[in-house]
Design an enzyme around this catalytic site. Structure first.
Site, PDB file in Angstrom:
ATOM      1  N   HIS A 107       0.423   4.297   2.245  1.00 31.92           N
ATOM      2  CA  HIS A 107      -1.000   4.564   2.023  1.00 31.92           C
ATOM      3  C   HIS A 107      -1.745   4.653   3.336  1.00 31.92           C
ATOM      4  O   HIS A 107      -1.329   4.088   4.345  1.00 31.92           O
ATOM      5  CB  HIS A 107      -1.632   3.486   1.132  1.00 31.92           C
ATOM      6  N   HIS A 109      -5.636   4.071   4.990  1.00 32.27           N
ATOM      7  CA  HIS A 109      -6.960   3.474   4.825  1.00 32.27           C
ATOM      8  C   HIS A 109      -7.986   4.386   5.495  1.00 32.27           C
ATOM      9  O   HIS A 109      -7.770   4.838   6.630  1.00 32.27           O
ATOM     10  CB  HIS A 109      -7.056   2.133   5.556  1.00 32.27           C
TER      11      HIS A 109
HETATM   12  P1  5GP Z   1      -1.857  -2.754   3.597  1.00 32.26           P
HETATM   13  O1  5GP Z   1      -2.047  -4.182   3.970  1.00 32.26           O
HETATM   14  O2  5GP Z   1      -0.545  -2.622   2.877  1.00 32.26           O
HETATM   15  O3  5GP Z   1      -2.033  -1.772   4.687  1.00 32.26           O
HETATM   16  O4  5GP Z   1      -3.020  -2.395   2.595  1.00 32.26           O
HETATM   17  C1  5GP Z   1      -3.015  -2.717   1.251  1.00 32.26           C
HETATM   18  C2  5GP Z   1      -4.445  -2.604   0.793  1.00 32.26           C
HETATM   19  O5  5GP Z   1      -4.442  -2.657  -0.602  1.00 32.26           O
HETATM   20  C3  5GP Z   1      -5.357  -3.736   1.289  1.00 32.26           C
HETATM   21  O6  5GP Z   1      -6.444  -3.195   2.019  1.00 32.26           O
HETATM   22  C4  5GP Z   1      -5.801  -4.424   0.017  1.00 32.26           C
HETATM   23  O7  5GP Z   1      -7.137  -4.828   0.076  1.00 32.26           O
HETATM   24  C5  5GP Z   1      -5.587  -3.358  -1.028  1.00 32.26           C
HETATM   25  N1  5GP Z   1      -5.286  -3.858  -2.344  1.00 32.26           N
HETATM   26  C6  5GP Z   1      -4.473  -4.906  -2.658  1.00 32.26           C
HETATM   27  N2  5GP Z   1      -4.411  -5.066  -3.992  1.00 32.26           N
HETATM   28  C7  5GP Z   1      -5.204  -4.108  -4.524  1.00 32.26           C
HETATM   29  C8  5GP Z   1      -5.550  -3.765  -5.873  1.00 32.26           C
HETATM   30  O8  5GP Z   1      -5.124  -4.376  -6.841  1.00 32.26           O
HETATM   31  N3  5GP Z   1      -6.399  -2.708  -6.040  1.00 32.26           N
HETATM   32  C9  5GP Z   1      -6.896  -2.004  -4.983  1.00 32.26           C
HETATM   33  N4  5GP Z   1      -7.717  -0.982  -5.267  1.00 32.26           N
HETATM   34  N5  5GP Z   1      -6.593  -2.309  -3.701  1.00 32.26           N
HETATM   35  C10 5GP Z   1      -5.760  -3.348  -3.481  1.00 32.26           C
END
Ligand code: 5GP
Length: 147
Positions: A107, A109
């Protein structure tokens, strides 16, 4: 979790894609989904994911999927800019636990930035109100470039 290993079909984004967990959609097509981060690091924090790929990270992604994702990130970022008028935009992408990744479905951001506002921590913030996220998503969706 390391950079290599199997895709977990029960990760939270896979569950969102299957409709098993709710999410606030900004826009989607057959290939990508843009939706609001529930722990936003700033107002208007959007995530962009592939609907078709099981790539966990950038290293695994198929080139054609990455092309679509990049175009979707650009389209979404332009809409965020128009809708929310930030001073800047951070596009972030993390790979592997040691790289800061917490959800192992590739993903991107899109995080609007304002010069006079700090950034909340990564997965540190309080969970956002669904109504607030829906209102932001509607503003961003209304500012999208045509397909
Ligand atoms: P990462 O840490 O893997 O780069 O980002 C994962 C993102 O997913 C984080 O920014 C976190 O806030 C978001 N996230 C985690 N759980 C959920 C969820 O259940 N729904 C949504 N919409 N975002 C989530």
């Amino acid at each position: 979790m390391s950079l290599t290993g199997p895709y977990d079909p029960n990760n939270i984004f896979a569950r969102i894609l299957r409709g098993e967990t709710p999410a606030v959609t900004v826009w989607e097509d057959d290939h990508v989904l843009a939706f609001m981060d529930v722990f936003p690091q700033s107002e208007g924090h959007v995530l962009v994911i592939s609907k078709t790929s099981r790539a966990r990270n950038l290293l695994e992604v198929e080139p054609d999927v990455l092309t679509r994702l990049t175009a979707a990130v650009r389209r979404t970022a332009r809409a965020v800019d128009r809708a929310l008028s930030p001073d800047g935009l951070s596009v972030m992408q993390f790979n592997g636990e040691a790289g800061g990744q917490t959800v192992f479905h590739l993903h991107f951001h899109i995080i609007p930035r304002w010069a006079d506002r700090g950034l909340k921590g990564h997965r540190d913030g309080p969970i956002a109100e669904p109504a607030v996220l829906r209102a932001q998503a509607a503003r961003i969706a209304a500012a999208l470039d045509p397909d």
